[in-house]
Design a protein around this motif. Structure first.
Motif, PDB file in Angstrom:
ATOM      1  N   ILE A   1      49.955  42.809  39.499  1.00 49.23           N
ATOM      2  CA  ILE A   1      49.572  42.708  38.092  1.00 49.23           C
ATOM      3  C   ILE A   1      48.057  42.590  38.026  1.00 49.23           C
ATOM      4  O   ILE A   1      47.475  41.649  38.540  1.00 49.23           O
ATOM      5  CB  ILE A   1      50.258  41.499  37.438  1.00 49.23           C
ATOM      6  N   LEU A   2      47.433  43.604  37.420  1.00 51.25           N
ATOM      7  CA  LEU A   2      45.979  43.636  37.319  1.00 51.25           C
ATOM      8  C   LEU A   2      45.483  43.136  35.971  1.00 51.25           C
ATOM      9  O   LEU A   2      44.344  42.737  35.840  1.00 51.25           O
ATOM     10  CB  LEU A   2      45.474  45.054  37.562  1.00 51.25           C
ATOM     11  N   GLU A   3      46.337  43.183  34.969  1.00 51.64           N
ATOM     12  CA  GLU A   3      45.955  42.776  33.628  1.00 51.64           C
ATOM     13  C   GLU A   3      47.125  42.036  33.008  1.00 51.64           C
ATOM     14  O   GLU A   3      48.260  42.465  33.117  1.00 51.64           O
ATOM     15  CB  GLU A   3      45.681  44.040  32.781  1.00 51.64           C
ATOM     16  N   GLY A   4      46.878  40.900  32.391  1.00 50.99           N
ATOM     17  CA  GLY A   4      47.940  40.133  31.780  1.00 50.99           C
ATOM     18  C   GLY A   4      48.569  39.186  32.789  1.00 50.99           C
ATOM     19  O   GLY A   4      47.972  38.847  33.812  1.00 50.99           O
ATOM     20  N   SER A   5      49.782  38.772  32.506  1.00 53.70           N
ATOM     21  CA  SER A   5      50.463  37.837  33.402  1.00 53.70           C
ATOM     22  C   SER A   5      51.964  38.097  33.365  1.00 53.70           C
ATOM     23  O   SER A   5      52.460  38.773  32.476  1.00 53.70           O
ATOM     24  CB  SER A   5      50.172  36.392  33.000  1.00 53.70           C
ATOM     25  N   ALA A   6      52.652  37.529  34.343  1.00 57.88           N
ATOM     26  CA  ALA A   6      54.100  37.648  34.409  1.00 57.88           C
ATOM     27  C   ALA A   6      54.668  36.273  34.664  1.00 57.88           C
ATOM     28  O   ALA A   6      54.030  35.424  35.273  1.00 57.88           O
ATOM     29  CB  ALA A   6      54.520  38.616  35.499  1.00 57.88           C
TER      30      ALA A   6
END
Length: 186
Positions: free
Chosen positions: A175-180
């Motif tokens: 994940i390069l952008e945002g979050s999980a």
């Protein structure tokens, strides 16, 4: 006295080229055979160049029209499916958002580019981020470049399940952008 056949053919070619190209005769015009031949060549090359430019612009315009039509068709197909199957409203909203994100993005078109261009784009976009991942740190540049070339970018909407516990993953997700959010059940 009649002019030689070659001169008559050249004069006819000059006349037809200038008339068909709508250049016109104007105040200045070629007098000798060499000047007429050069003018015919010059006018034909310019017509060829103009046709290439207009054709290229037309191809770009029709390509975006085709892409837009395909996007609309995809959205309407999903809309039909979702309404026919009576899918819950939250799934319908998530599907619409996902389609909007994926169809608005030109990122999917990177795969259709030549390999060297595709690798350059992906290296500039993801190379540093991938090379800094602990899993890839210290590995050869060639291996990291191969990983970058195989990047498959995707967009996910909030609340979307990316991978379930019972799934067998066939890819590495970074994940390069945002979050999980990791949810472990049972």
């Amino acid at each position: 006295e009649a002019a030689p056949k070659a001169s008559q053919y050249l004069a006819s070619l000059y006349w037809s080229t200038i008339t068909a190209s709508t250049v016109g005769y104007g105040d200045f015009y070629p007098v000798g055979e060499a000047e007429q031949a050069l003018t015919v060549i010059f006018v034909l090359v310019n017509i060829w160049l103009l046709a290439g430019i207009v054709g290229g612009i037309s191809a770009l315009a029709s390509m975006s029209d085709t892409d837009m039509a395909e996007s609309r068709h995809t959205i309407s197909s999903f809309e039909r499916l979702l309404s026919e199957e009576r899918i819950s409203p939250d799934v319908v909203l998530a599907t619409r958002e996902y389609l909007r994100l994926s169809l608005e993005s030109a990122r999917a078109n990177v795969d259709s580019l030549p390999a060297s261009v595709r690798l350059s784009i992906r290296t500039q976009r993801f190379g540093d981020a991938l090379a800094s991942q602990p899993l890839l740190r210290g590995l050869s540049r060639r291996f990291v470049a191969d990983c970058v070339d195989r990047v498959a970018e995707d967009a996910f909407v909030s609340g979307m399940t990316i991978l379930r516990a019972e799934d067998i993953p066939n890819r590495l997700c970074i994940i390069l952008e945002g979050s999980a959010q990791l949810q472990v059940a049972g």
